[in-house]
Design a protein around this motif. Sequence first.
Motif, short mmCIF file in Angstrom:
data_model
loop_
_atom_site.label_atom_id
_atom_site.label_comp_id
_atom_site.label_asym_id
_atom_site.label_seq_id
_atom_site.Cartn_x
_atom_site.Cartn_y
_atom_site.Cartn_z
N CYS A 112 40.41 31.99 36.75
CA CYS A 112 40.17 32.93 37.85
C CYS A 112 38.69 33.26 37.98
CB CYS A 112 40.97 34.21 37.62
SG CYS A 112 42.75 34.03 37.88
N LEU A 113 37.98 33.32 36.85
CA LEU A 113 36.55 33.61 36.89
C LEU A 113 35.81 32.47 37.59
CD1 LEU A 113 34.15 35.40 36.11
CD2 LEU A 113 34.10 34.21 33.89
N ARG A 114 36.19 31.23 37.28
CA ARG A 114 35.57 30.09 37.95
C ARG A 114 35.91 30.05 39.43
NH1 ARG A 114 37.28 27.38 33.10
NH2 ARG A 114 39.12 26.60 34.22
N LYS A 115 37.12 30.48 39.76
CA LYS A 115 37.61 30.38 41.13
C LYS A 115 37.11 31.51 42.02
CE LYS A 115 42.05 29.81 43.56
NZ LYS A 115 43.52 29.73 43.37
N TYR A 116 37.06 32.73 41.48
CA TYR A 116 36.73 33.91 42.29
C TYR A 116 35.36 34.51 42.00
CZ TYR A 116 41.76 33.74 43.25
OH TYR A 116 43.02 33.34 43.62
N GLY A 117 34.75 34.16 40.88
CA GLY A 117 33.41 34.64 40.58
C GLY A 117 33.30 36.15 40.46
N GLN A 118 32.37 36.74 41.21
CA GLN A 118 32.12 38.17 41.13
C GLN A 118 33.33 39.00 41.55
OE1 GLN A 118 28.58 38.96 43.40
NE2 GLN A 118 27.21 38.25 41.77
N ALA A 119 34.16 38.46 42.43
CA ALA A 119 35.36 39.18 42.86
C ALA A 119 36.29 39.41 41.66
CB ALA A 119 36.07 38.42 43.97
N TRP A 120 36.39 38.40 40.79
CA TRP A 120 37.23 38.55 39.60
C TRP A 120 36.63 39.57 38.63
CZ3 TRP A 120 41.97 37.94 38.13
CH2 TRP A 120 42.29 38.01 36.78
N GLN A 121 35.31 39.56 38.50
CA GLN A 121 34.65 40.55 37.64
C GLN A 121 34.89 41.96 38.15
OE1 GLN A 121 30.61 39.06 37.73
NE2 GLN A 121 30.92 37.84 35.88
N GLU A 122 34.90 42.12 39.46
CA GLU A 122 35.17 43.43 40.04
C GLU A 122 36.62 43.84 39.78
OE1 GLU A 122 35.02 47.03 42.12
OE2 GLU A 122 33.48 45.78 41.18
N TYR A 123 37.53 42.87 39.90
CA TYR A 123 38.94 43.18 39.61
C TYR A 123 39.11 43.62 38.16
CZ TYR A 123 43.94 42.42 38.85
OH TYR A 123 45.25 42.60 38.51
N CYS A 124 38.44 42.93 37.23
CA CYS A 124 38.53 43.30 35.81
C CYS A 124 37.94 44.68 35.56
CB CYS A 124 37.80 42.26 34.95
SG CYS A 124 38.60 40.63 34.93
N ARG A 125 36.93 45.04 36.34
CA ARG A 125 36.35 46.38 36.19
C ARG A 125 37.35 47.45 36.62
NH1 ARG A 125 34.16 50.34 38.89
NH2 ARG A 125 34.53 49.31 40.91
N ARG A 126 38.07 47.18 37.70
CA ARG A 126 39.05 48.15 38.21
C ARG A 126 40.31 48.18 37.36
NH1 ARG A 126 39.18 47.87 44.83
NH2 ARG A 126 36.97 47.38 45.18
#
Length: 436
Positions: free
Chosen positions: A412-426
């Motif tokens: 998911c990190l490779r696929k979504y990049g910063q969007a995935w990092q934001e999801y993990c933050r939330r």
Amino acid sequence: MAYRTVPSLRFDERKMERPRVPRTEELEFGGPTGISLLTVGMPALGLYLLLTCNTKSASVLEGPGPAPSLQSLWNPIAMALVLGWVALQVGLHLLPIGEPHLGVTLSNNTRLRYKINAFLVFNLSAILAGFAVLGKVPFQYVADHYVEFASASALLSMVLGVFLYIKSLSAPDHALAARGNSGIPLYDFFFGRELNPRIGSFDLKYFFDLQLVNASWGMILLCLLVRDITAHGSSCHALVLVSGFQAFYILDSLWYQEMILTTMGFVHHGFGFALAFRDLCWVPFIHSLQVYYLVRHPYELKTSAAIGIIILNAVGYTIYRESNTMKHAFRLDPTDPHLARYRIQTIQSTSGRRLFLGGWWRVVRHPNYLGDIIMALAWSLPCGFNHLLPYFYFVYLTIFLAYRAAKDEQRCLRKYGQAWQEYCRRVPYKIFPCIY
């Protein structure tokens, strides 16, 4: 059950771009050495657990004693019955029943057509089994020769794995699975080189990974139940409870059968020995280990404990089913009005893909895994606390899903990049709220 019928796709194959699937660069489980150990170790572990269950102490620390001879594990009747069972399921699958359904878009922009009929086939199998029970067919024979049937199934999975690998050598590049395209024969044999191997229109992965595995699991439960009733005149409440939980899980998987087409495992993983062994041997014989344990070591369950376990299983199922249903609906149509009750929010990625937050997906990143683990615990608790053996499935599943969650998040990190990092933050927790 309502099926969604979709029209066929027409395209000019001469104009269709057929990209090459890149070689597998990241080798899992330590590469060829680890895969060699798993290829031998998984059947050996399953055999160890079943033989230990047959001992009086049922202690995983003491073990089953001396290793059995190969001759004691071979039963030609068991192999013939296993082959006959697979042939029966193939014949039922080929019946003109079910509805067409298209899978996800593949790397070459095509979508495979599937005949969704596993639930109907399971019902036909159940009717045939009912007539067989009335006809006094000795289903207890399977329970009395349980290890031999498991050995036959494991051997068949090895043969199937070899066939799948040989078949994949003639598959076009775009049909290969990125996970099993390393160029290392043993590694690719284990994970599966071909993503969706077919014989004509007969999809092997769909058949084995949905229809056969669930039908075989259900048949094993029936054989163990008949064995218990034959031996004692009735069945203990704990055994009936666990069998009921597992039978419901099977029916649920088949009722929502079309959802398998969008799961990460089905979309990205090839069909090789690992999946063949899981479908033919591991799930039918090891996932039902608690029931087999209770046949060999009956346990009296108090009514209050049974009620608590039923509630626990219901909680796990609710989390599991709602999260999977929501994920599937969002993948098919992010604007689906039925998703409104989950208060969906989305995170836009730079690639145009969107991540969603809503329902259980606001609590942890993999709520479907959490529900599965809770149900696994509920399946083990009716066995009591005298032995660790019936808790093997719960421990194994927890470790396996934690590993899968880590691999999913890398993808998911490779696929979504910063969007995935934001999801993990939330949503900071992976599977267990406030813990992990």
